[in-house]
Design an enzyme around this catalytic site. Structure first.
Site, PDB file in Angstrom:
ATOM      1  N   ASN A  25       0.874  -1.176   0.000  1.00  0.00           N
ATOM      2  CA  ASN A  25       0.000   0.000   0.000  1.00  0.00           C
ATOM      3  C   ASN A  25       0.913   1.229   0.000  1.00  0.00           C
ATOM      4  O   ASN A  25       1.463   1.592   1.028  1.00  0.00           O
ATOM      5  CB  ASN A  25      -0.886  -0.051   1.253  1.00  0.00           C
ATOM      6  CG  ASN A  25      -1.770   1.180   1.397  1.00  0.00           C
ATOM      7  OD1 ASN A  25      -1.835   2.012   0.483  1.00  0.00           O
ATOM      8  ND2 ASN A  25      -2.440   1.288   2.532  1.00  0.00           N
ATOM      9  N   LYS A  52       0.155   4.212  -0.291  1.00  0.00           N
ATOM     10  CA  LYS A  52      -0.511   5.395   0.277  1.00  0.00           C
ATOM     11  C   LYS A  52      -0.250   6.611  -0.619  1.00  0.00           C
ATOM     12  O   LYS A  52      -0.190   6.446  -1.841  1.00  0.00           O
ATOM     13  CB  LYS A  52      -0.061   5.609   1.718  1.00  0.00           C
ATOM     14  CG  LYS A  52      -0.268   4.338   2.551  1.00  0.00           C
ATOM     15  CD  LYS A  52      -0.163   4.544   4.023  1.00  0.00           C
ATOM     16  CE  LYS A  52      -0.399   3.209   4.732  1.00  0.00           C
ATOM     17  NZ  LYS A  52      -0.406   3.318   6.178  1.00  0.00           N
ATOM     18  N   HIS A 103      -9.684   1.069   4.517  1.00  0.00           N
ATOM     19  CA  HIS A 103      -8.446   1.295   5.270  1.00  0.00           C
ATOM     20  C   HIS A 103      -8.738   2.260   6.420  1.00  0.00           C
ATOM     21  O   HIS A 103      -9.542   3.188   6.267  1.00  0.00           O
ATOM     22  CB  HIS A 103      -7.379   1.872   4.342  1.00  0.00           C
ATOM     23  CG  HIS A 103      -6.024   1.881   4.986  1.00  0.00           C
ATOM     24  ND1 HIS A 103      -5.659   2.839   5.892  1.00  0.00           N
ATOM     25  CD2 HIS A 103      -4.989   1.013   4.893  1.00  0.00           C
ATOM     26  CE1 HIS A 103      -4.430   2.573   6.324  1.00  0.00           C
ATOM     27  NE2 HIS A 103      -4.009   1.473   5.734  1.00  0.00           N
ATOM     28  N   GLU A 161      -7.207   4.683   7.532  1.00  0.00           N
ATOM     29  CA  GLU A 161      -6.989   6.108   7.216  1.00  0.00           C
ATOM     30  C   GLU A 161      -8.188   6.688   6.458  1.00  0.00           C
ATOM     31  O   GLU A 161      -8.527   7.852   6.633  1.00  0.00           O
ATOM     32  CB  GLU A 161      -5.684   6.265   6.417  1.00  0.00           C
ATOM     33  CG  GLU A 161      -4.469   6.025   7.309  1.00  0.00           C
ATOM     34  CD  GLU A 161      -3.244   5.479   6.608  1.00  0.00           C
ATOM     35  OE1 GLU A 161      -3.161   5.527   5.363  1.00  0.00           O
ATOM     36  OE2 GLU A 161      -2.351   4.970   7.322  1.00  0.00           O
ATOM     37  N   GLU A 214      -5.863  -5.007  10.258  1.00  0.00           N
ATOM     38  CA  GLU A 214      -4.855  -3.993  10.529  1.00  0.00           C
ATOM     39  C   GLU A 214      -5.196  -3.265  11.823  1.00  0.00           C
ATOM     40  O   GLU A 214      -5.998  -2.324  11.810  1.00  0.00           O
ATOM     41  CB  GLU A 214      -4.804  -2.977   9.379  1.00  0.00           C
ATOM     42  CG  GLU A 214      -4.447  -3.577   8.044  1.00  0.00           C
ATOM     43  CD  GLU A 214      -3.817  -2.545   7.124  1.00  0.00           C
ATOM     44  OE1 GLU A 214      -2.707  -2.796   6.654  1.00  0.00           O
ATOM     45  OE2 GLU A 214      -4.420  -1.482   6.917  1.00  0.00           O
ATOM     46  N   GLY A 261       1.964   2.173  10.887  1.00  0.00           N
ATOM     47  CA  GLY A 261       2.925   3.263  10.778  1.00  0.00           C
ATOM     48  C   GLY A 261       3.553   3.665  12.109  1.00  0.00           C
ATOM     49  O   GLY A 261       4.193   4.708  12.208  1.00  0.00           O
ATOM     50  N   SER A 265       2.948  -2.179  10.519  1.00  0.00           N
ATOM     51  CA  SER A 265       4.382  -2.244  10.818  1.00  0.00           C
ATOM     52  C   SER A 265       4.990  -3.613  10.530  1.00  0.00           C
ATOM     53  O   SER A 265       5.867  -4.083  11.258  1.00  0.00           O
ATOM     54  CB  SER A 265       4.654  -1.822  12.267  1.00  0.00           C
ATOM     55  OG  SER A 265       4.236  -0.486  12.465  1.00  0.00           O
TER      56      SER A 265
HETATM   57  P1  PGA Z   1       2.449   0.190   7.731  1.00  0.00           P
HETATM   58  O1  PGA Z   1       1.028   0.392   7.047  1.00  0.00           O
HETATM   59  O2  PGA Z   1       3.013  -1.101   7.180  1.00  0.00           O
HETATM   60  O3  PGA Z   1       3.246   1.393   7.318  1.00  0.00           O
HETATM   61  O4  PGA Z   1       2.227   0.108   9.201  1.00  0.00           O
HETATM   62  C1  PGA Z   1       0.166  -0.682   6.786  1.00  0.00           C
HETATM   63  C2  PGA Z   1      -1.099  -0.167   6.153  1.00  0.00           C
HETATM   64  O5  PGA Z   1      -1.575   0.898   6.566  1.00  0.00           O
HETATM   65  O6  PGA Z   1      -1.652  -0.784   5.214  1.00  0.00           O
END
Ligand code: PGA
Length: 253
Positions: free
Chosen positions: A12, A14, A98, A100, A170, A176, A216
């Site tokens: 992803n 982003k 997601h 976010e 997730e 993150g 992460s």
């Molecule tokens: P991350 O994000 O691996 O940077 O923690 C995962 C995601 O949001 O899909």
């Protein structure tokens, strides 16, 4: 990880990567990747879809994905992108729900159910994200919340539609932050999700559903996470922006 199910590692990106950087990243991933049975999905920002489609086209087990789509097929929705548009540039997958999108764009389970319908109607496989915030886990309500997200966002689907869906667990507190769920925490939730799918559909459907872990995930923890029986791969954010790290994670699956 179960051999019957599709193993999937999705990146992803982003809101990262200029047009050039995105092309370079996709090419570097292809250069370093060894052939394997793991399906690899690059979920890029919209501007990269066409160029990355040309790069991954014809490479076995590599697919293109988007990170969102609108719930309508077309119309006066300035700035939005629809499922048939994504399909027309070669996308196979679309991330929906997601955290976010839920947090910063106010996407509700009800809206997501409509987006899931749109995606499926146009031949895109949703990578449907669920997961709890830290306070929900601390209150011991994480399993209940994830059950609710699944019920409201996905469980209206008919079994034959549900078969097209990939689920990503997730935990929001792990995204993150560098704080990964322990392999035991991931397994516990993945087992819970699979049991809910079995109860709603059939055990056979649940046994074929790929459930990815995200939050992460990096080369140093991927092997342990992916070795859990109900973890079928990962949805990778930060570490998918470095070809070497991303390929190492794919090779752990
Ligand atoms: P991350 O994000 O691996 O940077 O923690 C995962 C995601 O949001 O899909």
């Amino acid at each position: 990880m179960n051999k019957k199910r599709n193993r999937i590692v999705a990146g992803n990106w982003k809101m990262n990567m200029t047009y050039e950087d995105g092309r370079d990243l996709a090419m570097a991933i292809i250069d370093q990747l060894q052939p394997s049975e793991t399906k690899v999905v690059l979920c890029t920002p919209y501007i990269h879809l066409r160029s990355v489609a040309n790069i991954v086209n014809g490479i076995s087990n590599m697919f293109l994905g988007a990170q969102n789509c609108h719930e309508a097929e077309n119309g006066a929705y300035t700035g939005e992108i629809s499922a048939p548009m994504l399909k027309s540039v070669g996308a196979h997958y679309v991330i929906l729900g997601h955290s976010e999108r839920r947090e910063f764009f106010g996407e509700t389970d009800e809206l997501l159910a409509r987006k899931v319908d749109q995606a499926l109607q146009h031949g895109l496989k949703p990578i449907f994200c669920v997961g709890e915030k830290l306070e929900v886990r601390e209150a011991g309500k994480h399993e209940e919340l994830v059950a609710q997200q699944l019920r409201n966002g996905l469980f209206h689907l008919k079994p034959e539609q549900f078969r097209e869906v990939v689920i990503a667990y997730e935990p929001v507190w792990a995204i993150g932050t560098g704080k990964t769920a322990s392999p035991e925490q991931a397994q516990e939730m993945h087992r819970h999700i699979r049991a809910l799918v079995a109860k709603k559909y059939k055990q056979e459907v649940a046994d074929m559903t790929s459930i990815l872990y995200g939050g992460s995930c990096k080369p140093s923890n991927a092997v342990e996470l992916f070795s859990q029986p109900d973890v079928d791969g990962g949805l990778i954010g930060g570490a998918s922006l470095q070809a070497g790290d991303f390929v190492a994670i794919i090779q752990s699956a």
